[in-house]
Design a protein around this motif. Structure first.
Motif, PDB file in Angstrom:
ATOM      1  N   ALA A  99       9.711   6.994   3.447  1.00  0.00           N
ATOM      2  CA  ALA A  99       9.968   7.773   4.649  1.00  0.00           C
ATOM      3  C   ALA A  99      10.742   9.022   4.283  1.00  0.00           C
ATOM      4  CB  ALA A  99      10.746   6.954   5.677  1.00  0.00           C
ATOM      5  N   SER A 100      10.406  10.137   4.944  1.00  0.00           N
ATOM      6  CA  SER A 100      11.112  11.394   4.755  1.00  0.00           C
ATOM      7  C   SER A 100      11.316  12.027   6.120  1.00  0.00           C
ATOM      8  CB  SER A 100      10.307  12.329   3.836  1.00  0.00           C
ATOM      9  OG  SER A 100       9.078  12.689   4.455  1.00  0.00           O
ATOM     10  N   ASP A 101      11.748  13.278   6.158  1.00  0.00           N
ATOM     11  CA  ASP A 101      12.015  13.932   7.434  1.00  0.00           C
ATOM     12  C   ASP A 101      10.759  14.050   8.297  1.00  0.00           C
ATOM     13  OD1 ASP A 101      14.651  14.227   6.737  1.00  0.00           O
ATOM     14  OD2 ASP A 101      14.448  16.322   6.094  1.00  0.00           O
ATOM     15  N   ASP A 102       9.586  14.220   7.655  1.00  0.00           N
ATOM     16  CA  ASP A 102       8.372  14.467   8.422  1.00  0.00           C
ATOM     17  C   ASP A 102       7.237  13.500   8.139  1.00  0.00           C
ATOM     18  OD1 ASP A 102       7.698  15.263   5.891  1.00  0.00           O
ATOM     19  OD2 ASP A 102       7.137  17.317   6.436  1.00  0.00           O
ATOM     20  N   SER A 103       7.493  12.415   7.393  1.00  0.00           N
ATOM     21  CA  SER A 103       6.415  11.484   7.078  1.00  0.00           C
ATOM     22  C   SER A 103       6.957  10.081   6.847  1.00  0.00           C
ATOM     23  CB  SER A 103       5.638  11.947   5.841  1.00  0.00           C
ATOM     24  OG  SER A 103       6.459  11.898   4.693  1.00  0.00           O
ATOM     25  N   ALA A 104       6.068   9.097   6.995  1.00  0.00           N
ATOM     26  CA  ALA A 104       6.445   7.700   6.745  1.00  0.00           C
ATOM     27  C   ALA A 104       5.193   6.892   6.454  1.00  0.00           C
ATOM     28  CB  ALA A 104       7.182   7.111   7.944  1.00  0.00           C
ATOM     29  N   THR A 105       5.321   5.924   5.552  1.00  0.00           N
ATOM     30  CA  THR A 105       4.235   4.994   5.244  1.00  0.00           C
ATOM     31  C   THR A 105       4.752   3.575   5.411  1.00  0.00           C
ATOM     32  OG1 THR A 105       3.203   6.517   3.673  1.00  0.00           O
ATOM     33  CG2 THR A 105       2.624   4.197   3.482  1.00  0.00           C
ATOM     34  N   LEU A 106       4.051   2.795   6.236  1.00  0.00           N
ATOM     35  CA  LEU A 106       4.429   1.416   6.524  1.00  0.00           C
ATOM     36  C   LEU A 106       3.255   0.496   6.202  1.00  0.00           C
ATOM     37  CD1 LEU A 106       6.456   3.156   8.280  1.00  0.00           C
ATOM     38  CD2 LEU A 106       6.539   1.208   9.855  1.00  0.00           C
ATOM     39  N   ARG A 107       3.577  -0.776   5.948  1.00  0.00           N
ATOM     40  CA  ARG A 107       2.551  -1.746   5.588  1.00  0.00           C
ATOM     41  C   ARG A 107       2.881  -3.089   6.224  1.00  0.00           C
ATOM     42  NH1 ARG A 107       1.519  -2.147  -0.608  1.00  0.00           N
ATOM     43  NH2 ARG A 107       0.153  -0.389  -0.108  1.00  0.00           N
ATOM     44  N   ALA A 108       1.820  -3.830   6.595  1.00  0.00           N
ATOM     45  CA  ALA A 108       2.012  -5.169   7.161  1.00  0.00           C
ATOM     46  C   ALA A 108       0.820  -6.052   6.840  1.00  0.00           C
ATOM     47  CB  ALA A 108       2.215  -5.087   8.669  1.00  0.00           C
ATOM     48  N   ASN A 109       1.051  -7.365   6.836  1.00  0.00           N
ATOM     49  CA  ASN A 109       0.002  -8.347   6.578  1.00  0.00           C
ATOM     50  C   ASN A 109      -0.315  -9.133   7.842  1.00  0.00           C
ATOM     51  OD1 ASN A 109       0.159  -7.530   3.933  1.00  0.00           O
ATOM     52  ND2 ASN A 109       1.063  -9.425   3.164  1.00  0.00           N
ATOM     53  N   CYS A 110      -1.596  -9.335   8.086  1.00  0.00           N
ATOM     54  CA  CYS A 110      -2.019 -10.237   9.154  1.00  0.00           C
ATOM     55  C   CYS A 110      -1.741 -11.679   8.733  1.00  0.00           C
ATOM     56  CB  CYS A 110      -3.504 -10.065   9.443  1.00  0.00           C
ATOM     57  SG  CYS A 110      -3.964  -8.464  10.135  1.00  0.00           S
ATOM     58  N   PHE A 111      -1.707 -12.588   9.716  1.00  0.00           N
ATOM     59  CA  PHE A 111      -1.531 -14.005   9.417  1.00  0.00           C
ATOM     60  C   PHE A 111      -2.746 -14.840   9.810  1.00  0.00           C
ATOM     61  CE2 PHE A 111       0.637 -13.039  13.446  1.00  0.00           C
ATOM     62  CZ  PHE A 111      -0.031 -13.875  14.339  1.00  0.00           C
ATOM     63  N   SER A 112      -3.572 -14.359  10.741  1.00  0.00           N
ATOM     64  CA  SER A 112      -4.762 -15.126  11.122  1.00  0.00           C
ATOM     65  C   SER A 112      -5.871 -14.976  10.091  1.00  0.00           C
ATOM     66  CB  SER A 112      -5.260 -14.687  12.502  1.00  0.00           C
ATOM     67  OG  SER A 112      -5.681 -13.330  12.491  1.00  0.00           O
ATOM     68  N   LEU A 113      -5.894 -13.851   9.404  1.00  0.00           N
ATOM     69  CA  LEU A 113      -6.858 -13.564   8.353  1.00  0.00           C
ATOM     70  C   LEU A 113      -6.136 -12.818   7.232  1.00  0.00           C
ATOM     71  CD1 LEU A 113      -9.849 -12.424  10.588  1.00  0.00           C
ATOM     72  CD2 LEU A 113      -9.783 -14.496   9.191  1.00  0.00           C
ATOM     73  N   PRO A 114      -6.593 -12.933   5.982  1.00  0.00           N
ATOM     74  CA  PRO A 114      -5.854 -12.353   4.845  1.00  0.00           C
ATOM     75  C   PRO A 114      -6.077 -10.846   4.702  1.00  0.00           C
ATOM     76  CG  PRO A 114      -7.806 -13.458   4.044  1.00  0.00           C
ATOM     77  CD  PRO A 114      -7.735 -13.748   5.522  1.00  0.00           C
ATOM     78  N   LEU A 115      -5.581 -10.091   5.674  1.00  0.00           N
ATOM     79  CA  LEU A 115      -5.767  -8.649   5.708  1.00  0.00           C
ATOM     80  C   LEU A 115      -4.428  -7.935   5.622  1.00  0.00           C
ATOM     81  CD1 LEU A 115      -8.390  -8.512   8.590  1.00  0.00           C
ATOM     82  CD2 LEU A 115      -8.852  -8.053   6.171  1.00  0.00           C
ATOM     83  N   GLN A 116      -4.413  -6.801   4.929  1.00  0.00           N
ATOM     84  CA  GLN A 116      -3.203  -5.985   4.804  1.00  0.00           C
ATOM     85  C   GLN A 116      -3.531  -4.559   5.240  1.00  0.00           C
ATOM     86  OE1 GLN A 116      -1.579  -4.460   0.854  1.00  0.00           O
ATOM     87  NE2 GLN A 116      -0.035  -6.018   1.352  1.00  0.00           N
ATOM     88  N   LEU A 117      -2.730  -4.033   6.180  1.00  0.00           N
ATOM     89  CA  LEU A 117      -2.935  -2.678   6.677  1.00  0.00           C
ATOM     90  C   LEU A 117      -1.781  -1.782   6.245  1.00  0.00           C
ATOM     91  CD1 LEU A 117      -4.783  -0.874   8.531  1.00  0.00           C
ATOM     92  CD2 LEU A 117      -3.085  -1.288  10.327  1.00  0.00           C
ATOM     93  N   THR A 118      -2.127  -0.626   5.689  1.00  0.00           N
ATOM     94  CA  THR A 118      -1.150   0.411   5.363  1.00  0.00           C
ATOM     95  C   THR A 118      -1.447   1.628   6.232  1.00  0.00           C
ATOM     96  OG1 THR A 118      -1.060  -0.356   3.071  1.00  0.00           O
ATOM     97  CG2 THR A 118      -0.171   1.834   3.529  1.00  0.00           C
ATOM     98  N   ARG A 119      -0.404   2.169   6.877  1.00  0.00           N
ATOM     99  CA  ARG A 119      -0.568   3.338   7.749  1.00  0.00           C
ATOM    100  C   ARG A 119       0.424   4.424   7.331  1.00  0.00           C
ATOM    101  NH1 ARG A 119       1.255   2.402  13.705  1.00  0.00           N
ATOM    102  NH2 ARG A 119       3.264   2.634  12.644  1.00  0.00           N
ATOM    103  N   SER A 120      -0.105   5.572   6.977  1.00  0.00           N
ATOM    104  CA  SER A 120       0.722   6.723   6.630  1.00  0.00           C
ATOM    105  C   SER A 120       0.677   7.741   7.759  1.00  0.00           C
ATOM    106  CB  SER A 120       0.244   7.378   5.334  1.00  0.00           C
ATOM    107  OG  SER A 120       0.372   6.501   4.238  1.00  0.00           O
ATOM    108  N   ALA A 121       1.819   8.354   8.063  1.00  0.00           N
ATOM    109  CA  ALA A 121       1.920   9.319   9.157  1.00  0.00           C
ATOM    110  C   ALA A 121       2.634  10.572   8.662  1.00  0.00           C
ATOM    111  CB  ALA A 121       2.678   8.713  10.334  1.00  0.00           C
TER     112      ALA A 121
END
Length: 337
Positions: A99-121
């Motif tokens: 994370a910085s003053d104007d951007s951030a990248t977050l990540r999370a894992n699902c639990f119902s299915l083995p999926l991982q999502l990364t979102r950068s803004a």
């Protein structure tokens, strides 16, 4: 910066965006000056469980729905998977990768299915406009093929008379649901979706409705619609014009990657029962023109996507906020006719 407890705020000029990693990576606030552009919380922010309904939470801001919007059971190569209401990710803590003053990248894992999502803004300012660029990356962490569907879930606050604008080639929408059946009901026996005209259509009782105009908060309206299912979208965008505050919000997406647009119109029609109601419009780029991952399409075609073990799928999305005067709005309306 790593972790998931403290809120993350990114800024560009007068525009500020607040993310809540501990509460599903939610974008809880999007402000231009003193104007909050997102739906305010209907209930206090509290930890979520894996089984609670979306209406039992704050039902506000901007969440990500994965691997389904509607609660459903899905058959997979590893057995039956149960996906809860509005998916997994709004319920779980997200990790802040940077994370910085104007951007951030977050990540999370699902639990119902083995999926991982990364979102950068990334938030930037250009003249009297602001741009939020989003990049999504979804990976199958499992050892088997995984079905999935994604939908953005940005709930934008509106006032009566605000206008929704869609591309000129959108003339009809599929109806997923309509509070009080004001738009009618689909023929579930034939798996035939109900289609209505855009922007002006008829209610279930024959009265004329302009779907492009936000209604009053006491109207009891709650309609979920989809664009792109009848005629494929050639342009991926949707605008909400708010002349009372002098702003236009535009969602842009790539129809070759996320080919449909959900449209949630809620003017006091949800949640059901007593308590505060949503007053919002949600333009929702999505991979499927239905809310349930378990629902099949025409001739039993599955609307769901599939990821093989280790496979990653990426797609972009963009939000632009413009200051605009009424004269310019009138000119834009003429150009879209």
């Amino acid at each position: 910066m790593a972790g998931s407890e403290e809120n993350v705020v990114i800024r560009a000029g007068q525009c500020a965006l607040t993310l809540m990693p501990a509460l599903g990576g939610k974008i809880s606030s999007l402000r231009v000056g003193n104007e909050e552009l997102l739906q305010s919380p209907l209930k206090p922010y509290e930890p979520r469980t894996r089984t609670m309904a979306f209406s039992d939470g704050d039902a506000s801001g901007w969440d990500e729905c994965l691997p389904s919007v509607a609660e459903c059971d899905v058959q997979t190569e590893a057995g039956l998977a149960h996906v809860p209401d509005h998916g997994d990710l709004w319920r779980v803590p997200w990790q802040v990768l940077n994370a910085s003053d104007d951007s951030a990248t977050l990540r999370a894992n699902c639990f119902s299915l083995p999926l991982q999502l990364t979102r950068s803004a990334i938030l930037t300012e250009v003249a009297s406009s602001w741009r939020l660029q989003l990049l999504y990356s979804l990976t199958n962490l499992g050892a088997y093929n995984v079905p999935w569907a994604w939908s953005a879930h940005p709930l934008f606050a509106v006032s009566a008379g605000d206008r929704i604008v869609l591309p000129k080639d959108v003339h009809s929408l599929n109806v997923e649901g309509s509070a009080g059946n004001r738009l009618g009901t689909s023929d579930t026996a034939q798996s035939s979706p109900l289609t209505v005209k855009w922007p002006v259509t008829s209610s279930n009782h024959g009265s004329e409705i302009d779907l492009s105009l936000a209604a009053s908060p006491d109207s009891g309206i709650g309609d979920k619609l989809f664009a792109g299912a009848v005629t494929p979208l050639s342009e991926g965008w949707c605008s909400i014009e708010r002349p009372q505050i002098g702003l236009r919000v535009t969602i842009r997406f790539e129809p070759s990657l996320t080919p449909y647009l959900g449209l949630w119109l809620c003017y006091g029609g949800w949640p059901e029962g007593p308590g505060p109601k949503q007053i919002c419009v949600a333009p929702e780029p999505t991979t499927a023109p239905v809310d349930s991952l378990a629902k099949t399409g025409h001739r039993t075609k599955a609307w769901s996507r599939q990821l093989s073990p280790g496979e990653t799928y990426t797609w972009p999305m963009e939000l632009q906020i413009d200051r605009i005067e009424q004269e310019k709005l009138n000119s834009l309306h003429e150009s879209h006719k």
